[in-house]
Scaffold this motif. Structure first.
Motif, short mmCIF file in Angstrom:
data_model
loop_
_atom_site.label_atom_id
_atom_site.label_comp_id
_atom_site.label_asym_id
_atom_site.label_seq_id
_atom_site.Cartn_x
_atom_site.Cartn_y
_atom_site.Cartn_z
N TYR A 1 0.85 -1.19 0.00
CA TYR A 1 0.00 0.00 0.00
C TYR A 1 0.88 1.23 0.00
CZ TYR A 1 0.97 1.16 4.90
OH TYR A 1 1.59 1.54 6.07
N THR A 2 0.27 2.38 -0.35
CA THR A 2 0.94 3.67 -0.24
C THR A 2 -0.11 4.72 0.11
OG1 THR A 2 2.43 5.24 -1.33
CG2 THR A 2 0.67 4.32 -2.67
N TYR A 3 0.36 5.77 0.77
CA TYR A 3 -0.56 6.85 1.14
C TYR A 3 0.20 8.16 1.15
CZ TYR A 3 -4.05 9.62 3.53
OH TYR A 3 -4.98 10.59 3.83
N ASP A 4 -0.38 9.18 0.54
CA ASP A 4 0.12 10.55 0.69
C ASP A 4 -1.06 11.50 0.65
OD1 ASP A 4 -0.39 11.54 -2.05
OD2 ASP A 4 1.23 10.19 -2.64
N GLY A 5 -0.84 12.71 1.15
CA GLY A 5 -1.93 13.67 1.27
C GLY A 5 -2.56 14.07 -0.04
#
Length: 466
Positions: free
Chosen positions: A353-357
């Motif tokens: 997974y990846t997450y950024d604003g």
């Protein structure tokens, strides 16, 4: 026989392992063996048996055509690419019925391959396209590896829809297009150079692309490499090597997927590596240059069976400064990194997974493809979190502790060793100086009190007490 007579009379090329060479014609009853070859009339090519890789290898052998005047062994066509021979006594000859055959002992294999149809290499005068009369296609297909001429996973074919363009495919998946032929060149290949005359022919019988050399003394070829790149190469006699004029796609890392599942491609060193916690599925193919088989997990995930390793479940490892894997799934309802991790963790098929604003949460199911390792200062670099079994982190932690203690011991041991060595030499030097001083004193006493045993006794007694 007519089709295969073309390579016999017009082609042939040379490996150092062939000690003898025949003329450009093979006669009925005449044999071409592992120690002989047929040489073309212009001395440009040879036809004979060869073994890929080590020229002295007695493993699999093939009947092929290669350059004679090129010092680097370079095969351009193989008759039995998918049917290697393991008997060194194999020979090529013309049978009583006029057909070309390979004879192995008492068994004969008829050759139905034709040099009219290329394999991985397109030479001047060859065709790529459609043979409408016979319902066949002229195309290129890469070798499996540098040591296996068998049909690989990559091919270079004309668009079956008749758009006068070519595609490079992996299996049935297209990942590069030449662009439309405009009468002079293909729109995606601006690097055409002045060594060639290019043409695209279309009529009722056939539709094909071909080229010829402006300077016949130049040795040049197009080849579809094992990495899935289309290469234009010209032989430089001065340097004794093939010079690359252009390649498409320009970077191997652009080939889809060059390093296979769970592999990372590094364009700086043109090399594939497996992601942490993974290893090549086929070490042999990987070492031979075919990394398309990708990597597999060293330890299986524990998701789905409620098992734990020393009280720990699957965990995530941060992979930094890369291009994100292809085919992600965006979870638009997830609004935090914690929820993103939980969403992936709760799905056993989620591998990362990846997450950024800015882009929110994205996850990947099953295989990760097309990961490219970028430089540390590359602003395009992204991070994602790779799912691994807990055992990978336990072993990593143990290894880290061992390595840390090794550094601590080394850091303390080296200065202490140097200090002990310096102290030893200092004491030794001081002792030698004292002994030398005592010798001088003794000599002076001896001269002043020559023959005096009492004086010598007093000197030794005094020096010992000191």
């Amino acid at each position: 026989m007519t089709n295969f007579a073309h390579p016999v009379f017009l082609l042939i090329f040379s490996f150092p392992l062939f000690a003898n060479a025949l003329t450009d014609t093979i006669l009925q009853g005449q044999l071409v063996t592992a120690s002989t070859a047929i040489t073309s009339s212009r001395n440009e090519f040879e036809l004979g048996f060869f073994s890929p890789g080590n020229k002295n290898s007695t493993r699999s052998s093939y009947l092929g055509v290669w350059y004679r005047r090129v010092s680097e062994p370079t095969v351009v066509w193989v008759a039995n690419r998918d049917y290697p021979l393991t008997d060194s006594s194999a020979a090529l000859t013309i049978a009583a019925d006029g057909n070309l055959v390979i004879v192995v002992g008492r068994v004969s294999y008829m050759l139905r391959a034709s040099f009219d149809y290329p394999l991985d290499t397109l030479l001047p005068g060859m065709k790529l396209g459609h043979d409408k009369r016979n319902g066949k296609t002229w195309s290129l297909s890469a070798w499996k590896s540098k040591e296996d001429p068998g049909r690989g996973v990559f091919s270079f074919e004309v668009d079956p829809q008749g758009t006068n363009q070519f595609f490079i495919l992996q299996g049935f998946q297209k990942y590069w297009s030449s662009g439309i032929w405009d009468g002079q060149s293909f729109s995606s290949i601006p690097e055409w150079n002045s060594y060639y005359n290019y043409s695209y022919v279309t009529n009722d019988n056939e539709s094909y692309f071909t080229y010829s050399l402006i300077n016949p003394r130049v040795t040049s070829r197009f080849v579809l490499g094992v990495s899935g790149q289309l290469l234009q190469l010209t032989w430089l006699e001065a340097t004794g090597e093939w010079n690359l004029f252009w390649s498409q796609p320009r970077q191997r890392c652009e080939v889809n997927p060059y390093c296979g599942a769970f592999g990372t491609c590094n364009p700086s060193i043109i090399h594939c590596q497996c992601l942490p916690g993974f290893q090549p599925n086929s070490v042999g193919n990987w070492n031979a240059g075919d990394m398309s088989g990708g990597c597999g997990r060293k330890a299986p995930l524990h998701c789905g069976n409620d098992s734990e390793v020393k009280g720990q479940k699957d965990q995530f490892l941060r992979v930094s400064k890369v291009t994100l894997p292809a085919n992600s799934t965006v979870l638009s309802q997830v609004r935090s990194v914690g929820d993103c991790q939980s969403a992936c963790f709760s799905n056993c098929s989620c591998s990362a997974y990846t997450y950024d604003g800015s882009n929110g949460c994205s996850i990947w199911h099953e295989e990760l493809l097309n990961v490219v390792q970028l430089k540390d200062d590359d602003l395009e670099g992204r991070d994602f979190y790779l799912r691994l079994a807990a055992s990978e982190f336990l072993s990593e932690g143990k290894d880290s502790r061992i390595k840390r203690w090794k550094w601590i011991i080394l850091a303390l041991g080296v200065p202490m060793t140097l200090l002990a060595t310096a102290s030893f030499f200092y004491c030794l030097r001081r002792r030698n100086s004292q002994n030398k001083g005592m010798g001088l004193v003794e000599e002076r006493w001896g001269r002043a009190h020559k023959g005096s045993n009492i004086a010598r006794y007093i000197f030794y007694k005094y020096s010992v007490e000191i």
